[in-house]
Motif scaffolding. Sequence first.
Motif, PDB file in Angstrom:
ATOM      1  N   MET A  19      35.432 111.262  80.023  1.00  0.00           N
ATOM      2  CA  MET A  19      34.778 112.411  80.169  1.00  0.00           C
ATOM      3  C   MET A  19      33.827 112.435  81.288  1.00  0.00           C
ATOM      4  O   MET A  19      33.924 113.241  82.259  1.00  0.00           O
ATOM      5  CB  MET A  19      34.255 113.056  79.036  1.00  0.00           C
ATOM      6  CG  MET A  19      34.015 114.483  79.196  1.00  0.00           C
ATOM      7  SD  MET A  19      35.092 115.352  79.397  1.00  0.00           S
ATOM      8  CE  MET A  19      34.805 116.836  80.362  1.00  0.00           C
ATOM      9  N   TYR A  20      32.972 111.354  81.219  1.00  0.00           N
ATOM     10  CA  TYR A  20      31.853 111.486  82.856  1.00  0.00           C
ATOM     11  C   TYR A  20      32.283 110.340  83.511  1.00  0.00           C
ATOM     12  O   TYR A  20      31.273 110.526  84.586  1.00  0.00           O
ATOM     13  CB  TYR A  20      30.542 111.166  81.843  1.00  0.00           C
ATOM     14  CG  TYR A  20      30.070 112.219  80.572  1.00  0.00           C
ATOM     15  CD1 TYR A  20      29.798 113.481  81.165  1.00  0.00           C
ATOM     16  CD2 TYR A  20      30.275 111.932  79.339  1.00  0.00           C
ATOM     17  CE1 TYR A  20      29.442 114.438  80.250  1.00  0.00           C
ATOM     18  CE2 TYR A  20      29.975 112.844  78.354  1.00  0.00           C
ATOM     19  CZ  TYR A  20      29.319 113.972  78.768  1.00  0.00           C
ATOM     20  OH  TYR A  20      29.132 115.149  77.900  1.00  0.00           O
ATOM     21  N   GLY A  21      33.038 109.369  83.245  1.00  0.00           N
ATOM     22  CA  GLY A  21      33.444 108.408  84.266  1.00  0.00           C
ATOM     23  C   GLY A  21      34.527 108.725  85.309  1.00  0.00           C
ATOM     24  O   GLY A  21      34.468 109.150  86.506  1.00  0.00           O
ATOM     25  N   LEU A  22      35.555 109.384  84.569  1.00  0.00           N
ATOM     26  CA  LEU A  22      37.006 109.853  85.355  1.00  0.00           C
ATOM     27  C   LEU A  22      36.899 111.383  85.541  1.00  0.00           C
ATOM     28  O   LEU A  22      37.126 111.834  86.550  1.00  0.00           O
ATOM     29  CB  LEU A  22      38.091 109.807  84.513  1.00  0.00           C
ATOM     30  CG  LEU A  22      38.384 108.109  84.170  1.00  0.00           C
ATOM     31  CD1 LEU A  22      39.787 107.920  83.312  1.00  0.00           C
ATOM     32  CD2 LEU A  22      38.445 107.358  85.644  1.00  0.00           C
ATOM     33  N   GLY A  23      36.279 111.910  84.607  1.00  0.00           N
ATOM     34  CA  GLY A  23      36.279 113.451  84.586  1.00  0.00           C
ATOM     35  C   GLY A  23      34.974 113.909  85.797  1.00  0.00           C
ATOM     36  O   GLY A  23      35.330 114.976  86.367  1.00  0.00           O
ATOM     37  N   ASP A  24      34.091 113.284  85.960  1.00  0.00           N
ATOM     38  CA  ASP A  24      33.123 113.686  86.976  1.00  0.00           C
ATOM     39  C   ASP A  24      33.304 113.295  88.455  1.00  0.00           C
ATOM     40  O   ASP A  24      33.684 112.211  88.833  1.00  0.00           O
ATOM     41  CB  ASP A  24      31.560 112.890  86.593  1.00  0.00           C
ATOM     42  CG  ASP A  24      30.360 113.282  87.514  1.00  0.00           C
ATOM     43  OD1 ASP A  24      29.834 114.529  87.269  1.00  0.00           O
ATOM     44  OD2 ASP A  24      30.276 112.611  88.429  1.00  0.00           O
ATOM     45  N   SER A  25      33.309 114.473  89.360  1.00  0.00           N
ATOM     46  CA  SER A  25      33.799 114.236  90.665  1.00  0.00           C
ATOM     47  C   SER A  25      33.008 113.277  91.470  1.00  0.00           C
ATOM     48  O   SER A  25      33.536 112.188  92.155  1.00  0.00           O
ATOM     49  CB  SER A  25      34.050 115.535  91.413  1.00  0.00           C
ATOM     50  OG  SER A  25      34.834 116.414  90.729  1.00  0.00           O
ATOM     51  N   GLY A  26      31.655 113.441  91.308  1.00  0.00           N
ATOM     52  CA  GLY A  26      30.889 112.274  92.055  1.00  0.00           C
ATOM     53  C   GLY A  26      31.318 110.777  91.705  1.00  0.00           C
ATOM     54  O   GLY A  26      31.250 110.044  92.477  1.00  0.00           O
ATOM     55  N   ARG A  27      31.019 110.491  90.433  1.00  0.00           N
ATOM     56  CA  ARG A  27      31.500 109.230  89.756  1.00  0.00           C
ATOM     57  C   ARG A  27      32.775 108.587  90.330  1.00  0.00           C
ATOM     58  O   ARG A  27      33.049 107.726  90.476  1.00  0.00           O
ATOM     59  CB  ARG A  27      31.290 109.044  88.429  1.00  0.00           C
ATOM     60  CG  ARG A  27      30.074 109.543  87.938  1.00  0.00           C
ATOM     61  CD  ARG A  27      29.689 109.110  86.301  1.00  0.00           C
ATOM     62  NE  ARG A  27      28.399 109.137  85.899  1.00  0.00           N
ATOM     63  CZ  ARG A  27      27.970 110.322  85.543  1.00  0.00           C
ATOM     64  NH1 ARG A  27      28.542 111.535  85.419  1.00  0.00           N
ATOM     65  NH2 ARG A  27      26.495 110.484  85.043  1.00  0.00           N
ATOM     66  N   TYR A  28      33.881 109.583  89.982  1.00  0.00           N
ATOM     67  CA  TYR A  28      35.237 109.324  90.557  1.00  0.00           C
ATOM     68  C   TYR A  28      35.137 109.035  91.906  1.00  0.00           C
ATOM     69  O   TYR A  28      35.858 107.805  92.329  1.00  0.00           O
ATOM     70  CB  TYR A  28      36.302 110.428  90.164  1.00  0.00           C
ATOM     71  CG  TYR A  28      37.476 110.193  90.648  1.00  0.00           C
ATOM     72  CD1 TYR A  28      38.442 109.511  89.525  1.00  0.00           C
ATOM     73  CD2 TYR A  28      38.059 110.623  91.747  1.00  0.00           C
ATOM     74  CE1 TYR A  28      39.740 109.209  90.080  1.00  0.00           C
ATOM     75  CE2 TYR A  28      39.341 110.316  92.103  1.00  0.00           C
ATOM     76  CZ  TYR A  28      40.411 109.443  91.064  1.00  0.00           C
ATOM     77  OH  TYR A  28      41.555 109.240  91.673  1.00  0.00           O
ATOM     78  N   GLU A  29      34.707 109.765  92.983  1.00  0.00           N
ATOM     79  CA  GLU A  29      34.645 109.498  94.222  1.00  0.00           C
ATOM     80  C   GLU A  29      34.003 107.904  94.705  1.00  0.00           C
ATOM     81  O   GLU A  29      34.456 107.515  95.448  1.00  0.00           O
ATOM     82  CB  GLU A  29      33.706 110.364  95.247  1.00  0.00           C
ATOM     83  CG  GLU A  29      33.890 110.325  96.520  1.00  0.00           C
ATOM     84  CD  GLU A  29      33.019 111.486  97.371  1.00  0.00           C
ATOM     85  OE1 GLU A  29      33.440 111.667  98.442  1.00  0.00           O
ATOM     86  OE2 GLU A  29      32.566 112.400  96.379  1.00  0.00           O
ATOM     87  N   ALA A  30      32.694 107.815  93.737  1.00  0.00           N
ATOM     88  CA  ALA A  30      32.013 106.651  94.174  1.00  0.00           C
ATOM     89  C   ALA A  30      32.810 105.378  93.768  1.00  0.00           C
ATOM     90  O   ALA A  30      32.908 104.395  94.256  1.00  0.00           O
ATOM     91  CB  ALA A  30      30.831 106.651  93.270  1.00  0.00           C
ATOM     92  N   THR A  31      33.876 105.505  92.791  1.00  0.00           N
ATOM     93  CA  THR A  31      34.782 104.445  92.311  1.00  0.00           C
ATOM     94  C   THR A  31      35.998 104.452  93.122  1.00  0.00           C
ATOM     95  O   THR A  31      36.202 103.114  93.424  1.00  0.00           O
ATOM     96  CB  THR A  31      34.955 104.949  90.757  1.00  0.00           C
ATOM     97  OG1 THR A  31      34.313 105.166  89.983  1.00  0.00           O
ATOM     98  CG2 THR A  31      36.158 103.706  90.328  1.00  0.00           C
ATOM     99  N   VAL A  32      36.665 105.163  93.619  1.00  0.00           N
ATOM    100  CA  VAL A  32      37.869 105.076  94.533  1.00  0.00           C
ATOM    101  C   VAL A  32      37.473 104.722  95.908  1.00  0.00           C
ATOM    102  O   VAL A  32      38.193 104.352  96.779  1.00  0.00           O
ATOM    103  CB  VAL A  32      38.810 106.014  94.363  1.00  0.00           C
ATOM    104  CG1 VAL A  32      39.146 106.582  92.738  1.00  0.00           C
ATOM    105  CG2 VAL A  32      38.059 107.790  94.965  1.00  0.00           C
ATOM    106  N   ALA A  33      36.375 105.358  96.347  1.00  0.00           N
ATOM    107  CA  ALA A  33      36.120 105.026  97.938  1.00  0.00           C
ATOM    108  C   ALA A  33      36.144 103.591  98.215  1.00  0.00           C
ATOM    109  O   ALA A  33      36.448 103.120  99.409  1.00  0.00           O
ATOM    110  CB  ALA A  33      34.450 105.638  98.197  1.00  0.00           C
ATOM    111  N   PRO A  34      35.366 102.717  97.457  1.00  0.00           N
ATOM    112  CA  PRO A  34      35.572 101.271  98.056  1.00  0.00           C
ATOM    113  C   PRO A  34      36.964 100.551  97.981  1.00  0.00           C
ATOM    114  O   PRO A  34      37.313  99.573  98.735  1.00  0.00           O
ATOM    115  CB  PRO A  34      34.798 100.303  96.924  1.00  0.00           C
ATOM    116  CG  PRO A  34      34.042 101.390  96.306  1.00  0.00           C
ATOM    117  CD  PRO A  34      34.557 102.847  96.185  1.00  0.00           C
TER     118      PRO A  34
END
Length: 299
Positions: free
Chosen positions: A31-46
């Motif tokens: 919910m909060y790791g994949l569903g949150d846009s900010g956290r998802y962006e921080a995960t996939v950017a690297p």
Amino acid sequence: MSPRLRSVLSAVLIVLACLLAPLGALSTWAMYGLGDSGRYEATVAPLAADADVRDAVAAGVTDGILREVHVRQGLQGPVNHFVRDAVRSFTETEAYRTAWETANMAAHDAVMRALRDDREGAVTVDLAPVTERVKRRLAADHMPLADRIPVEHTEITVLGAADLARLRKGFHVLEVAGFWLPVASVVFAATGIVLALCRRRAVLATGIGTALGAALLGAAVAVGRGLTLSGLPDGVSRTAAGAVYDALTETLRFVSWLLLAAGLTVALGAALTGAYVRYRRTAAAPAQTPAEQSTRVGA
């Protein structure tokens, strides 16, 4: 309440708490790791800098461009080689990283909007902005016929209509479970320990159960990785998909290790406390005198 009933109720609550702990971690991550846009962006950017991901993206973009650009037979080899080199070079630029983040966030936002808005039909993403960036880079490198690369509004399906309907139900459940499952786990554990006849043993059982649940969660993540990669269609880079899977589940794996460490620490603390209490009781017990021992023998 009878002692037997207290023991049974305590055991049931502790078992439920140990089961809900890994499930709560999983739902909170989703919910909060994949569903949150900010956290998802921080995960996939690297991932834009990952070598396997870059190779997979370069291969896919190159094949797409070469399907659209038709040259004479004698020029196919040099043009193909130039395109591949140019696209690989493009994956090292800031423009590529921007395109990568734009495409990923567009797909993420489209899926999340579809899940929250109860829309019907498949979820699609337009790749025209990515193609436009690649075309500009090739033109800047003076690639022959770069201006002939068509920039069309090509939509790719990221989530089918049937999958969307099924995932929407699970998403709504996660919205509730992501908060309440961890809370319920803590409440059940605390209540079970309070009701227990021997609270130290209840704490020990809670720690061991939490550690076992965390180990199962970590094993589930590993099994899920194998199943995900084995189910990929031909032509999809498994190394790149593995890098993406590892990045998305990094937080979940960290939480599983954290729960494992916390459970083992609690269990070890309870065991050491119990051993210390038994030692103190033994040391405090009065030693029998020889006269008392003789009296007992004569009796």
